[in-house]
Scaffold this active site. Sequence first.
Site, mmCIF file in Angstrom:
data_model
loop_
_atom_site.group_PDB
_atom_site.id
_atom_site.type_symbol
_atom_site.label_atom_id
_atom_site.label_comp_id
_atom_site.label_asym_id
_atom_site.label_seq_id
_atom_site.Cartn_x
_atom_site.Cartn_y
_atom_site.Cartn_z
ATOM 1 N N ASP A 124 -18.793 31.709 69.228
ATOM 2 C CA ASP A 124 -19.931 31.006 69.761
ATOM 3 C C ASP A 124 -18.983 30.181 70.874
ATOM 4 O O ASP A 124 -18.011 29.697 70.701
ATOM 5 C CB ASP A 124 -20.445 30.327 68.771
ATOM 6 C CG ASP A 124 -21.970 30.102 69.286
ATOM 7 O OD1 ASP A 124 -22.353 30.474 70.652
ATOM 8 O OD2 ASP A 124 -22.765 29.358 68.812
ATOM 9 N N LYS A 125 -19.930 29.691 71.533
ATOM 10 C CA LYS A 125 -19.546 28.703 72.947
ATOM 11 C C LYS A 125 -20.585 27.784 73.139
ATOM 12 O O LYS A 125 -21.884 27.951 73.031
ATOM 13 C CB LYS A 125 -19.305 29.651 74.073
ATOM 14 C CG LYS A 125 -19.325 28.783 75.532
ATOM 15 C CD LYS A 125 -20.763 29.029 76.202
ATOM 16 C CE LYS A 125 -20.933 28.248 77.426
ATOM 17 N NZ LYS A 125 -22.252 28.090 78.078
ATOM 18 N N HIS A 126 -20.131 26.539 73.399
ATOM 19 C CA HIS A 126 -21.329 25.759 73.672
ATOM 20 C C HIS A 126 -20.844 24.931 75.096
ATOM 21 O O HIS A 126 -19.645 24.464 75.345
ATOM 22 C CB HIS A 126 -21.323 24.578 72.493
ATOM 23 C CG HIS A 126 -22.297 23.339 73.093
ATOM 24 N ND1 HIS A 126 -23.943 23.594 73.066
ATOM 25 C CD2 HIS A 126 -21.986 21.959 73.436
ATOM 26 C CE1 HIS A 126 -24.286 22.295 73.322
ATOM 27 N NE2 HIS A 126 -23.178 21.583 73.523
ATOM 28 N N SER A 127 -21.868 24.555 75.933
ATOM 29 C CA SER A 127 -21.725 23.854 77.117
ATOM 30 C C SER A 127 -21.957 22.456 76.921
ATOM 31 O O SER A 127 -23.322 22.320 76.513
ATOM 32 C CB SER A 127 -22.053 24.426 78.407
ATOM 33 O OG SER A 127 -21.920 23.656 79.398
ATOM 34 N N THR A 137 -30.678 27.316 78.801
ATOM 35 C CA THR A 137 -30.294 28.736 78.488
ATOM 36 C C THR A 137 -31.536 29.642 78.353
ATOM 37 O O THR A 137 -31.951 30.520 78.926
ATOM 38 C CB THR A 137 -29.194 29.021 77.815
ATOM 39 O OG1 THR A 137 -28.079 28.430 78.092
ATOM 40 C CG2 THR A 137 -28.903 30.381 77.584
ATOM 41 N N ARG A 147 -33.164 8.717 68.776
ATOM 42 C CA ARG A 147 -31.695 8.286 69.700
ATOM 43 C C ARG A 147 -32.749 8.107 70.987
ATOM 44 O O ARG A 147 -32.325 7.117 71.753
ATOM 45 C CB ARG A 147 -30.774 9.240 69.786
ATOM 46 C CG ARG A 147 -30.030 9.034 68.589
ATOM 47 C CD ARG A 147 -29.269 10.259 68.417
ATOM 48 N NE ARG A 147 -28.159 10.305 69.707
ATOM 49 C CZ ARG A 147 -27.693 11.601 70.032
ATOM 50 N NH1 ARG A 147 -28.095 12.672 69.388
ATOM 51 N NH2 ARG A 147 -27.075 11.411 71.005
ATOM 52 N N SER A 195 -24.678 15.706 66.741
ATOM 53 C CA SER A 195 -25.997 16.622 67.410
ATOM 54 C C SER A 195 -25.446 17.876 67.707
ATOM 55 O O SER A 195 -26.051 18.868 67.292
ATOM 56 C CB SER A 195 -26.390 15.774 68.499
ATOM 57 O OG SER A 195 -27.686 16.551 68.728
ATOM 58 N N LYS A 220 -24.585 24.155 66.049
ATOM 59 C CA LYS A 220 -23.551 25.190 66.226
ATOM 60 C C LYS A 220 -22.788 25.720 64.875
ATOM 61 O O LYS A 220 -22.793 26.697 64.700
ATOM 62 C CB LYS A 220 -22.658 24.724 67.147
ATOM 63 C CG LYS A 220 -23.015 24.688 68.881
ATOM 64 C CD LYS A 220 -23.315 26.113 69.239
ATOM 65 C CE LYS A 220 -24.041 26.268 70.531
ATOM 66 N NZ LYS A 220 -24.047 27.777 70.727
#
Length: 435
Positions: free
Chosen positions: A79-82, A119, A167, A182, A187
């Site tokens: 997986d990927k996260h930005s 996304t 928050r 968070s 993820k």
Amino acid sequence: MDARSIIAKLRRKDIPSAEELHWFAQGLADGGVSDAQAGAFAMAVCMGGLGAQGRADLTIAMRDSGDVLNWDVEGPVIDKHSTGGVGDSVSLVLAPALAELGAYVPMISGRGLGHTGGTLDKLESIPGVTTQISQDRLVQVLNETGAAIVGATGQIAPADKRLYAIRDVTATVESLDLITASILSKKLAASPDALVLDVKVGSGAFMKTLDDARNLAQALTETANAAGCRTSAVITDMNQPLASALGNALEVDEVMKVLTQAPDAPLAVISAELGGVLLADAGMFATSEEGRDKIAKVIRDGRAAERFGRMMAAVGAPIHFVDDWSRYLPEASVILEVSAPAAGYVTTIDGEALGLAVVELGGGRQVESDVIDPAVGLSDLVRLGDRVEKGAPLAVVHAAREDAARRAADAVQKAITLGTGKPVVPSLVHERITP
């Protein structure tokens, strides 16, 4: 064990145990912790910090507050996260490329909020596409196509959903510990074997300085690896939009151009860089350079485009979308070219201001309940270092109304600075953070 004692411990700058943080996360998820207690917890963490171990314990506790997915597939799950930018549609390029190389990619993604695009919103500009599917259907899509980009169900990290809302109204959003927990709780709930983090830095990113981006990248990678997931980070440049278009359908159009016509575009370059790191970490290739070259190849030869079409068809898109995408994507009713007020080189681009201009057009959200217009946005943006003549186009505005188009055009002119000397253009990739 109770919320007051845990909050008091944090107030004394003592770190709660893993068991205490697990109890608190469960209380966030099931309502056993009140909003007041959640706010006090967030403020105490923001003021005193948790340290590396406490941050990892909170992340795991929030992950385990809901469903943790398991997969029965014949390859690594990655997986990927930005961390968010403008013109950043890397997921739409990278996921099909990774799947084409034999990986399985269940991407649980989000919607746009603030100046960055989401996304899921981009994908839903494709007619028929639904990104909210059941876990059973997610498993089916993953087995059929190798990749799925979907929204989280209410059972994925529910403690994070509750704490995130708290928050937002208690001025504790910027806590490094809470940001890390968070991002990673959601993820890691997808149980990836490897994860790559695209940490953006620059005018269009949340992190404006390299030091801030580096601190976040290190916190994320240390925490994810401590939680048992092989994770690396790449700090990439966001001093200008990654693609030349901002807005949901317009960014999908850019993605399709990259997948079918422009394999050397910045969007493709960053996708290959991130994919190479991820494939090496997953053990699929010996080096990140080899993985990067393989990603570039499947983008260049059209296999990633074909895989993207299969992914989208599985969640409702027209079967022939890839063959004639412009026929299906929505178009704005007002098109306005933004002219350069003078001749010169493009020396700076305020990406955050451009992102906010798209939000003002209706292409993003100021609050979660806002309804998005998928057709509006900006296209044909100039890039840093470009030479433009007076009256030449800086961008094209796509709007629903003429007054909105004029306001956006004014915002674009203010966001782009022209100078007499050609600037030094930052590299797309700044550095890599590995475990």
